[in-house]
Design a protein around this motif. Structure first.
Motif: not given
Length: 159
Positions: A101-110
Motif C-alpha cells: 500500500p502507498r504511504e498514508g493508506y491502510r490496506a484492508n485486503s478487500f
C-alpha cells in the motif's frame, strides 16, 4: 467498514416458504440498502416475472433459482437507474493482490481486489450479475459493500 457491514450479504429466507421472497437483514447500517433492493425484488416477483400464480402465491412459491433471478434483476435495475439509464458498473472481488500500500493508506485486503465491469446495456449487466450472483449472496462475500461500490461507480463520483 464495520463488522456488520463486512458481514452483510444478500441472503433470502428459505425457498418455498412464506418468506421466500424476503431478504434476511441483520442489525446495522446495511439494512437501508437491503430494504431498497427488497422493494425491487417484490416488484419483479409480483409484476415482471411470468407466472400463473396469484399475487400472494407469486411471493411464497419462490425457489432458489427464482430468488437469484429476482436479486440479479433488482441489482441491475438499481445500478442502471443510478447510471442514468446509460451505463452500469458492477464491482467484483478478484484474486488477492500482493502490492504494497502507498504511504498514508491502510490496506484492508478487500478494496485492493475490487475489479470494475462496465456495461452500456441493461440486459448485459443483468446477465453478468446473474452469472456472478454468488458474489453478492455468499456468506463472506461482502455482497452489500460490493453493491454499494457498484452504485457509486455507476452513478459516478462527480454526480
Amino acid at each position: 467498514f464495520s463488522c456488520e457491514w463486512a458481514a452483510a450479504h444478500f441472503s433470502f429466507h428459505h425457498p418455498h416458504s412464506d418468506l421466500a421472497y424476503a431478504l434476511e437483514a441483520a442489525q446495522g447500517g446495511a439494512r437501508a440498502i437491503l430494504a431498497a433492493v427488497q422493494a425491487h425484488i417484490i416488484t419483479y416477483l409480483l409484476f415482471t416475472r411470468e407466472t400463473e400464480a396469484t399475487h400472494l402465491e407469486r411471493l411464497c412459491r419462490v425457489g432458489r433459482w427464482e430468488q437469484g433471478q429476482a436479486l440479479a434483476t433488482a441489482l441491475a435495475e438499481t445500478l442502471w437507474a443510478a447510471g442514468g439509464g446509460g451505463r452500469a458498473v458492477v464491482c467484483l472481488i478478484t484474486a488477492p493482490v500482493t502490492t504494497m500500500p502507498r504511504e498514508g493508506y491502510r490496506a484492508n485486503s478487500f478494496t485492493e481486489r475490487i475489479r470494475l465491469f462496465e456495461f452500456s446495456e441493461k440486459a448485459a449487466a443483468q446477465g453478468f450479475i446473474s452469472d456472478h450472483i454468488n458474489s453478492f449472496k455468499g456468506k463472506g462475500s461482502h455482497g452489500v459493500i460490493l453493491f454499494l461500490y457498484s452504485l457509486l461507480f455507476s452513478r459516478t463520483l462527480e454526480r
